[in-house]
Design an enzyme around this catalytic site. Structure first.
Site, short mmCIF file in Angstrom:
data_model
loop_
_atom_site.label_atom_id
_atom_site.label_comp_id
_atom_site.label_asym_id
_atom_site.label_seq_id
_atom_site.Cartn_x
_atom_site.Cartn_y
_atom_site.Cartn_z
N TYR A 172 0.93 1.62 0.62
CA TYR A 172 0.45 0.51 -0.19
C TYR A 172 1.68 -0.11 -0.86
CZ TYR A 172 -1.94 -2.09 -3.90
OH TYR A 172 -2.37 -3.09 -4.74
N HIS A 191 -9.87 -7.33 1.04
CA HIS A 191 -9.30 -6.99 2.34
C HIS A 191 -10.42 -6.50 3.27
CE1 HIS A 191 -4.96 -6.64 0.98
NE2 HIS A 191 -5.60 -6.60 -0.19
N ASP A 213 -1.71 -1.59 3.57
CA ASP A 213 -1.57 -2.90 2.96
C ASP A 213 -0.10 -3.06 2.63
OD1 ASP A 213 -1.55 -5.18 1.46
OD2 ASP A 213 -2.82 -4.43 -0.15
#
EC number: 3.1.11.2
Length: 269
Positions: free
Chosen positions: A110, A260, A156
């Site tokens: 992340y 997302h 991500d």
């Protein structure tokens, strides 16, 4: 054997626990990597996922912010947690996925979002993001220390590197996530590490493709001002085993959704 690996920034796993359960029950990926779980390890809803067959879990969380977790129906081993940039954030966990005779080092990231101002000098959040990407450049898809182990990197990554990864390349050139310094940085992470962008191997780079739509849009689908922030990369030996990639665009329209959507890579290993 068939193997599927999914990645999804869930934007609070406790708030959206039922969404995750519903997704796992319907799509049954072998492995799901979550980002932005926003809860410490002892508050993670591990039991809800074990109930539906995801017994193997590697969690790296913190209260209220960040956090990553990997859930699996197949065995996991050799969990590694690392504090990138040494600031105490829970943004990375890796495991070995045991898929029959194939062993895969699965990296779950992340990357920091970077704030609003794309200027290192005045925005510490942007500086942190660039430093994080710089540190990622040392990660090699074919690590010499793990001979015979394939690799997948998901997460991500908070960068949309291609012109077709954003709704308007021209209008977003000075917007964090698509500035040249970020896109060049992520591209160097990819190339220096010997990674293959598996999503773009399946969906041609000329085609627009998004995995994130802002909550600020009144009608995200009609405006379609998206960005591809969620990625799945692999070591070169895995690229020929890629069967398909699914981007679940419709998930952005689920009740109380994340901003997302899940991305799933399917392999024949």
């Amino acid at each position: 054997m068939a193997l599927s690996i999914a990645t999804w920034n869930i934007n609070s796993v406790r708030l959206r626990k039922q969404l995750v359960v519903d997704f796992l029950e319907e799509y049954r990926p072998d492995v799901l990597c979550l980002q932005e779980t926003k809860c410490p390890n002892d508050a993670f809803p591990a039991g809800a996922f074990r109930k539906i067959g995801y017994d193997h879990q590697a969690i790296h969380g913190q209260k209220g912010y960040h956090g990553v977790a990997t859930l699996s129906r197949v065995p996991l081993s050799e969990t590694t947690r690392r504090d990138y940039c040494g600031v105490g954030d829970s943004r990375y966990v890796s495991v070995i996925v045991e898929a029959g005779a194939t062993r895969i080092r699965l990296h779950n990231f992340y990357v920091p979002a970077g704030g609003d101002e794309p200027n290192r000098a005045v925005n510490p959040k942007f500086a942190h993001k660039l430093d994080f990407l710089e540190e990622m450049k040392a990660l090699n898809a074919q690590a010499e220390s793990e001979a015979g182990v394939s690799a997948v990197l998901v997460g991500d990554l908070n960068v949309a590197p291609l012109e077709t990864d954003v709704w308007s390349h021209k209008q977003l050139l000075r917007v964090v996530s698509h500035t040249p310094v970020e896109t060049e940085g992520l591209t160097e992470v990819l190339s220096r590490g010997g990674w293959v962008d598996l999503v773009r191997r399946h969906v041609p780079p000329e085609e627009k493709l998004f995995t994130w739509w802002s909550y600020r849009a009144r009608d995200w689908e009609a405006s379609d001002r998206g960005r591809r922030l969620d990625h799945i990369w692999g070591s070169p030996d895995l690229a020929p085993a890629l069967a398909r990639v699914d981007v679940l665009r419709h998930a952005r329209g689920w009740e109380r959704p994340s901003d997302h959507v899940p991305v799933i890579a399917h392999f024949d290993v």
